[in-house]
Design a protein around this motif. Structure first.
Motif, mmCIF file in Angstrom:
data_model
loop_
_atom_site.group_PDB
_atom_site.id
_atom_site.type_symbol
_atom_site.label_atom_id
_atom_site.label_comp_id
_atom_site.label_asym_id
_atom_site.label_seq_id
_atom_site.Cartn_x
_atom_site.Cartn_y
_atom_site.Cartn_z
ATOM 1 N N THR A 175 0.832 -1.205 0.000
ATOM 2 C CA THR A 175 0.000 0.000 0.000
ATOM 3 C C THR A 175 0.863 1.251 0.000
ATOM 4 O OG1 THR A 175 -1.501 -1.268 1.373
ATOM 5 C CG2 THR A 175 -1.940 1.089 1.210
ATOM 6 N N ARG A 179 1.139 4.230 -2.874
ATOM 7 C CA ARG A 179 0.783 5.595 -2.494
ATOM 8 C C ARG A 179 1.925 6.572 -2.812
ATOM 9 N NH1 ARG A 179 1.077 8.752 2.179
ATOM 10 N NH2 ARG A 179 2.447 7.242 3.149
ATOM 11 N N THR A 200 -2.432 -5.502 -7.860
ATOM 12 C CA THR A 200 -2.871 -4.356 -7.050
ATOM 13 C C THR A 200 -1.962 -3.135 -7.181
ATOM 14 O OG1 THR A 200 -1.686 -5.277 -5.158
ATOM 15 C CG2 THR A 200 -4.037 -5.724 -5.280
#
Ligand code: ADP
Ligand code: ADP
Length: 226
Positions: A175, A179, A200
């Motif tokens: 993640t 970001r 992802t």
């Protein structure tokens, strides 16, 4: 203009079957491209050719409009972010980020300005005096990225940066990388054998099999395929 253009890239080790076989990929400025495929499919070889750690047998590699086939790694202005982060344990976060600027003999003023700017972007400004050994995995990764940012590298290259981590940390770091990459807008090539990471993280996914590019598509396109 593409940030990185691979044109019919071939790599042969000795006279065996090509490890990378006629691969062509254009990567746009700021794009995040994942190279994915099973062990031995040629993804590390392709990444190493981009960085300049491996000779290209045939084909053209163009970075920022310049053909770089014959340029040494340091002349390509790319930043490889290593799995173990390759930080200097005895240096503070500040000096780890400053390191490439010190090597380039930048003035103290320039060093300070660039390190502060990078550390603000990466939310490391509270940790500048700490040593890498006292940081979390995510913070260490950010220091490694900071070192690349201050050099104004044209692209980030990651070689399986999360493969040694446990599942929970891997999820967090995934993640975080996504970001930060979006925030920095820096062109990124990321090698993994992990399907979840591939589906992802990236804007596009390049699927390799036995050295051949099988598919080049967005995660959504791959997902919606029968
Ligand atoms: P991946 O990163 O997808 O696991 P690699 O790029 O490491 O794949 O390897 C692709 C192929 O090239 C494999 O068949 C591997 O055995 C071969 N290979 C990789 N490095 C070398 C080398 N230095 N010498 C000879 N063959 C190699
Ligand atoms: P001072 O000790 O008066 O701060 P220095 O020459 O040590 O003077 O540093 C000048 C500036 O450079 C400091 O204000 C600080 O912002 C920055 N700086 C230099 N080295 C470091 C470091 N290791 N950690 C954090 N900031 C540093």
């Amino acid at each position: 203009m593409a940030a990185i253009e691979m044109k019919n890239i071939v790599k042969k080790y000795g006279d065996g079957f090509p490890a990378v076989n006629d691969v062509s990929i254009d990567i746009a400025d700021g794009e995040f491209v994942i190279l994915v495929g099973p062990s031995g499919c040629g993804k590390s070889t392709l990444l190493r050719m981009i960085v300049g750690l491996e000779d290209i047998t045939s084909g053209e590699l163009i970075i920022g409009g310049t053909k770089v086939n014959d340029l040494a790694p340091r002349e390509r202005n790319l930043a490889m972010v290593f799995q173990n982060y390759a930080l200097y344990p005895h240096l503070s976060v500040y000096e780890n980020i400053a390191f490439p600027l010190r090597l380039a003999k930048a003035s103290d003023e320039e060093v300070d300005q660039k390190v502060r700017e990078a550390s603000k972007t990466l939310e490391l400004d509270e940790h500048l005096e700490r040593k890498p050994g006292n940081l979390s995995g995510g913070q260490r990764q950010r220091v490694a990225m900071g070192r690349a940012i201050v050099r104004d590298a044209q692209a980030f290259l990651f070689d399986e940066p999360l493969s040694n981590l446990d599942a929970k940390l891997r999820g967090q770091m995934r993640t975080e990388i996504a970001r930060l990459q979006k925030r920095l807008g820096i062109t990124t090539v990321y090698v993994t054998h992990d399907q979840t990471e591939a589906m992802t993280l990236g804007d596009r996914v390049a699927v390799l099999k036995r050295g051949v590019l099988q598919q080049l598509a967005t995660p959504r396109e791959l997902y919606e395929q029968p």
